[in-house]
Write an enzyme that holds these catalytic residues in place. Sequence first.
Site, PDB file in Angstrom:
ATOM      1  N   LYS A  35       0.841  -1.203   0.000  1.00 39.03           N
ATOM      2  CA  LYS A  35       0.000   0.000   0.000  1.00 39.03           C
ATOM      3  C   LYS A  35       0.877   1.254   0.000  1.00 39.03           C
ATOM      4  O   LYS A  35       2.086   1.162   0.236  1.00 39.03           O
ATOM      5  CB  LYS A  35      -0.914  -0.012   1.226  1.00 39.03           C
ATOM      6  CG  LYS A  35      -0.175   0.037   2.559  1.00 39.03           C
ATOM      7  CD  LYS A  35      -1.095  -0.222   3.743  1.00 39.03           C
ATOM      8  CE  LYS A  35      -0.329  -0.178   5.045  1.00 39.03           C
ATOM      9  NZ  LYS A  35      -1.160  -0.626   6.189  1.00 39.03           N
ATOM     10  N   TYR A 244      16.953  30.375   7.678  1.00 33.43           N
ATOM     11  CA  TYR A 244      15.768  31.098   8.154  1.00 33.43           C
ATOM     12  C   TYR A 244      15.821  31.316   9.657  1.00 33.43           C
ATOM     13  O   TYR A 244      16.220  30.424  10.409  1.00 33.43           O
ATOM     14  CB  TYR A 244      14.501  30.296   7.844  1.00 33.43           C
ATOM     15  CG  TYR A 244      14.035  30.380   6.411  1.00 33.43           C
ATOM     16  CD1 TYR A 244      13.722  31.600   5.814  1.00 33.43           C
ATOM     17  CD2 TYR A 244      13.887  29.213   5.668  1.00 33.43           C
ATOM     18  CE1 TYR A 244      13.269  31.647   4.502  1.00 33.43           C
ATOM     19  CE2 TYR A 244      13.424  29.249   4.353  1.00 33.43           C
ATOM     20  CZ  TYR A 244      13.120  30.480   3.780  1.00 33.43           C
ATOM     21  OH  TYR A 244      12.675  30.519   2.487  1.00 33.43           O
TER      22      TYR A 244
END
Length: 347
Positions: A35, A244
């Site tokens: 899956k 950042y």
Amino acid sequence: MATATLTIDLAALTENWRALDAMTGSGVETAAVVKANGYGLGSGRVARALAAAGARRFFVAACEEAAAVREALGPGPEICVFSGHMSGDTDMIHDLQLVPMLNSIDQMLRHVEALPGHPFGVQLDTGMNRLGMEPAEWAALREIALAQNIQLIMSHLACADEPDHPMNTQQLLAFREMTDGCGVPRSFSATGGILLGPDYHFDVTRPGIGMYGGLPFEQARAVAHISLPVVQIREVEAGETVGYSNTWTAARPSRIATVSAGYADGIHRAMGPKTFVYQGDVACPVVGRISMDLITVDVTHLADTPKELDLLNAHQTVDMLADNAGTIGYEILTSLGARYRRRYVSA
Ligand SMILES: *Cc1c(COP(=O)(O)O)cnc(C)c1O
């Protein structure tokens, strides 16, 4: 090459599947859960390699996922669908020859009306309360189901990664009570359940994460390797900041490598502070914030200028990255994303 490389070791994958298969008796079939695009590693390639190693039954979460698996496998191997027979699934179940794991009376009625005679399985809820028929529902349906083309009865453990958890025996007893005497093959265990021992194995096991190299299968060989190209190297002075929000300040003159990959590639922002990248065996700390597409790394101590640095390797596993981000290996693998150059190797 400006994007990161995700190398998928199909030999390690099949070796892990065989090792899990060897933990159960000779009468027990080991299936494979593919899956979520084969836990992010490519369901077609993964399924084909496992089929070549001897897997004959595959599980996906939803019918839509089965198309790529059927295309890779061709007719023959069984593809089972955990979500069962949802409205709108009938054509796919028919055309791709899928085996839905029916989860409710509604799904059972839909299935036998739309595709009479078409094989199916039944999923029972033994306490997880997520998917499957409740005991009363199953009691009402059992004789009808057993008179149809039923292939498999399954249930799923909620706490299999904790061997001593009382939920395991509680669910085991519930599963036995609901299924003893049915005369239909039974499946109860994913990776964690296989490790709990023979009481949990029944007729078919359904490993996922262990094949892909993750915990709780500690002996697993790593399947996914990631290497990141260095885009730029710069010298920074003591006192300069990187990235950042200025979260990292150089304590000494430093050499900073900017590598290509970021949180858009599943390198979660939260794993920044504890994560390293590697030149061979030498660890280089990630410094500053992980951005969407870029990561900055302190490489001051390296003797030469690296062209690429490894993120997933023998030193830093999927589960270590997961720990650094406060999550589990499953989530790291399934969020790696579409931007990698994917290389499949089988040696
Ligand atoms: C995902 C899943 C599996 C595989 O679980 P792993 O822990 O990855 O081995 C098996 N059965 C069901 C019902 C699942 O949802």
